[in-house]
Scaffold this motif. Sequence first.
Motif, mmCIF file in Angstrom:
data_model
loop_
_atom_site.group_PDB
_atom_site.id
_atom_site.type_symbol
_atom_site.label_atom_id
_atom_site.label_comp_id
_atom_site.label_asym_id
_atom_site.label_seq_id
_atom_site.Cartn_x
_atom_site.Cartn_y
_atom_site.Cartn_z
ATOM 1 N N GLY A 89 0.795 -1.237 0.000
ATOM 2 C CA GLY A 89 0.000 0.000 0.000
ATOM 3 C C GLY A 89 0.823 1.281 0.000
ATOM 4 N N LYS A 90 2.096 1.175 -0.345
ATOM 5 C CA LYS A 90 2.976 2.362 -0.329
ATOM 6 C C LYS A 90 2.439 3.463 -1.259
ATOM 7 N N GLY A 91 2.212 3.094 -2.499
ATOM 8 C CA GLY A 91 1.778 4.084 -3.488
ATOM 9 C C GLY A 91 0.443 4.701 -3.108
ATOM 10 N N LEU A 109 11.703 4.427 -12.649
ATOM 11 C CA LEU A 109 12.346 3.379 -13.463
ATOM 12 C C LEU A 109 11.453 2.966 -14.640
ATOM 13 N N ARG A 110 10.131 2.893 -14.383
ATOM 14 C CA ARG A 110 9.217 2.532 -15.494
ATOM 15 C C ARG A 110 9.235 3.620 -16.566
ATOM 16 N N LYS A 111 9.290 4.882 -16.126
ATOM 17 C CA LYS A 111 9.335 5.987 -17.089
ATOM 18 C C LYS A 111 10.610 5.876 -17.938
ATOM 19 N N GLY A 125 12.002 -9.471 -10.937
ATOM 20 C CA GLY A 125 11.767 -9.083 -9.545
ATOM 21 C C GLY A 125 13.058 -8.649 -8.865
ATOM 22 N N SER A 126 14.084 -8.367 -9.662
ATOM 23 C CA SER A 126 15.374 -7.951 -9.093
ATOM 24 C C SER A 126 15.448 -6.434 -8.955
ATOM 25 N N ILE A 127 16.526 -5.985 -8.339
ATOM 26 C CA ILE A 127 16.704 -4.551 -8.076
ATOM 27 C C ILE A 127 17.646 -3.939 -9.119
ATOM 28 N N ALA A 128 17.264 -2.801 -9.631
ATOM 29 C CA ALA A 128 18.088 -2.108 -10.632
ATOM 30 C C ALA A 128 19.380 -1.591 -9.989
ATOM 31 N N PRO A 129 20.429 -1.365 -10.785
ATOM 32 C CA PRO A 129 21.675 -0.838 -10.208
ATOM 33 C C PRO A 129 21.431 0.477 -9.460
ATOM 34 N N PRO A 176 15.085 2.997 -0.216
ATOM 35 C CA PRO A 176 16.030 2.055 -0.809
ATOM 36 C C PRO A 176 15.594 0.604 -0.585
ATOM 37 N N ARG A 177 15.841 -0.216 -1.585
ATOM 38 C CA ARG A 177 15.412 -1.619 -1.525
ATOM 39 C C ARG A 177 16.542 -2.543 -1.109
ATOM 40 N N SER A 178 17.728 -1.990 -0.902
ATOM 41 C CA SER A 178 18.868 -2.804 -0.449
ATOM 42 C C SER A 178 19.803 -1.901 0.342
ATOM 43 N N ASN A 220 -4.275 -8.487 -8.131
ATOM 44 C CA ASN A 220 -5.506 -7.769 -8.504
ATOM 45 C C ASN A 220 -5.245 -6.327 -8.929
ATOM 46 N N ARG A 221 -3.978 -5.935 -9.009
ATOM 47 C CA ARG A 221 -3.675 -4.516 -9.215
ATOM 48 C C ARG A 221 -4.121 -4.016 -10.584
ATOM 49 N N ASN A 222 -3.948 -4.849 -11.583
ATOM 50 C CA ASN A 222 -4.519 -4.521 -12.891
ATOM 51 C C ASN A 222 -4.039 -3.196 -13.495
HETATM 52 O O1 LIG Z 1 14.453 1.521 -5.872
HETATM 53 C C1 LIG Z 1 13.922 0.729 -6.658
HETATM 54 C C2 LIG Z 1 12.532 0.692 -6.870
HETATM 55 C C3 LIG Z 1 12.026 -0.224 -7.746
HETATM 56 N N1 LIG Z 1 12.839 -1.056 -8.431
HETATM 57 C C4 LIG Z 1 12.307 -2.024 -9.397
HETATM 58 O O2 LIG Z 1 10.969 -1.715 -9.727
HETATM 59 C C5 LIG Z 1 10.099 -2.767 -9.328
HETATM 60 C C6 LIG Z 1 8.759 -2.203 -8.942
HETATM 61 O O3 LIG Z 1 8.928 -1.272 -7.897
HETATM 62 P P1 LIG Z 1 7.668 -0.471 -7.318
HETATM 63 O O4 LIG Z 1 8.120 0.305 -6.142
HETATM 64 O O5 LIG Z 1 6.999 0.260 -8.414
HETATM 65 O O6 LIG Z 1 6.747 -1.692 -6.866
HETATM 66 P P2 LIG Z 1 5.686 -1.831 -5.688
HETATM 67 O O7 LIG Z 1 6.421 -2.235 -4.445
HETATM 68 O O8 LIG Z 1 5.022 -0.533 -5.565
HETATM 69 O O9 LIG Z 1 4.783 -2.936 -6.177
HETATM 70 C C7 LIG Z 1 10.886 -3.519 -8.256
HETATM 71 O O10 LIG Z 1 10.475 -4.855 -8.073
HETATM 72 C C8 LIG Z 1 12.284 -3.445 -8.829
HETATM 73 O O11 LIG Z 1 12.451 -4.354 -9.896
HETATM 74 C C9 LIG Z 1 14.192 -1.025 -8.239
HETATM 75 O O12 LIG Z 1 14.945 -1.784 -8.843
HETATM 76 N N2 LIG Z 1 14.703 -0.123 -7.361
#
Ligand SMILES: O=c1ccn([C@@H]2O[C@H](COP(=O)(O)OP(=O)(O)O)[C@@H](O)[C@H]2O)c(=O)[nH]1
Length: 235
Positions: free
Chosen positions: A58-60, A81-83, A102-106, A132-134, A168-170
């Motif tokens: 529910g972050k977004g 990143l999507r943009k 499902g990995s993390i971008a550099p 940050p994711r890591s 269900n995010r669709n």
């Molecule tokens: O700092 C970040 C944020 C997102 N992502 C990538 O983008 C995906 C989707 O992230 P988003 O935050 O949009 O997903 P949510 O958690 O909102 O479903 C992640 O699984 C990663 O692959 C990433 O690499 N680094």
Amino acid sequence: MWRRLTSLSHLRQVRRADELKICQAFCTDITKPPVEAESHYRRNSPFVAFVLGGPGSGKGTQCLKIAETFGFEHIGAGDLLRKEMYSGSENGDMIQKLMKEGSIAPSEVTVKLIKKAIESAENRKFLIDGFPRSEENRMAYERIVGAEPNFVLFFDCPEEVMVKRVLNRNEGRVDDNEHTVKERLKVYKGTTLPVVNHYAKKGKLYKVVDITDTLQKQVIGIEEVECAVEKYMRM
Ligand SMILES: O=c1ccn([C@@H]2O[C@H](COP(=O)(O)OP(=O)(O)O)[C@@H](O)[C@H]2O)c(=O)[nH]1
Ligand SMILES: Nc1ncnc2c1ncn2[C@@H]1O[C@H](COP(=O)(O)OP(=O)(O)O)[C@@H](O)[C@H]1O
Ligand SMILES: [Mg+2]
């Protein structure tokens, strides 16, 4: 059935100064920045809150409401990143591949996008959603931006609820499928939770427990976050 965001009892341990910080960060009129944010405005350095939680926690959804109610600029790391991915940039294919896995971008790529978004905004109060994711992401941000976040909001949500929501995010995302969400949960537990623990140890973490167990209430209101914050402030 939706009950409400609850259980902030673990926050009782947090120091008084930190209580004030969260109070000041949230309980403010949009037109009048809180004391801490105000001093940041004066120095022109950004006031930053990282928003963490698993996929579908529910972050977004919450960020949109917090941003609107409290006057923060919402920067979604995944959205940036999507943009970039759809912009035809040289990193596009690499980002798409990593997202599908499902990995993390550099870190360099993500931090540069975040830094640019911060620098180009007029607002000086930011919610950085999904980053940050890591630990490596975190250290790269500190090195490149040269600052730590003012506080970190963490949405703690049961795994089965997160999975249901993602499926269900669709929104037509490349990663909203059963295989990727399983991988994302592994990455979340193994690589993102250490970041959450890091901020908990520093007294910067504010955890909101979401105990909703169905999809019946699609969008929770800012009142629940306010309510949680107010409850926290009274402790
Ligand atoms: O700092 C970040 C944020 C997102 N992502 C990538 O983008 C995906 C989707 O992230 P988003 O935050 O949009 O997903 P949510 O958690 O909102 O479903 C992640 O699984 C990663 O692959 C990433 O690499 N680094
Ligand atoms: N409290 C909630 N109860 C039910 N559904 C929710 C709740 N919060 C968000 N959702 C829905 O779950 C999905 C994932 O939410 P989102 O905010 O995109 O999560 P995240 O950014 O953490 O991945 C969206 O379809 C959203 O509408
Ligand atoms: Mg999101």
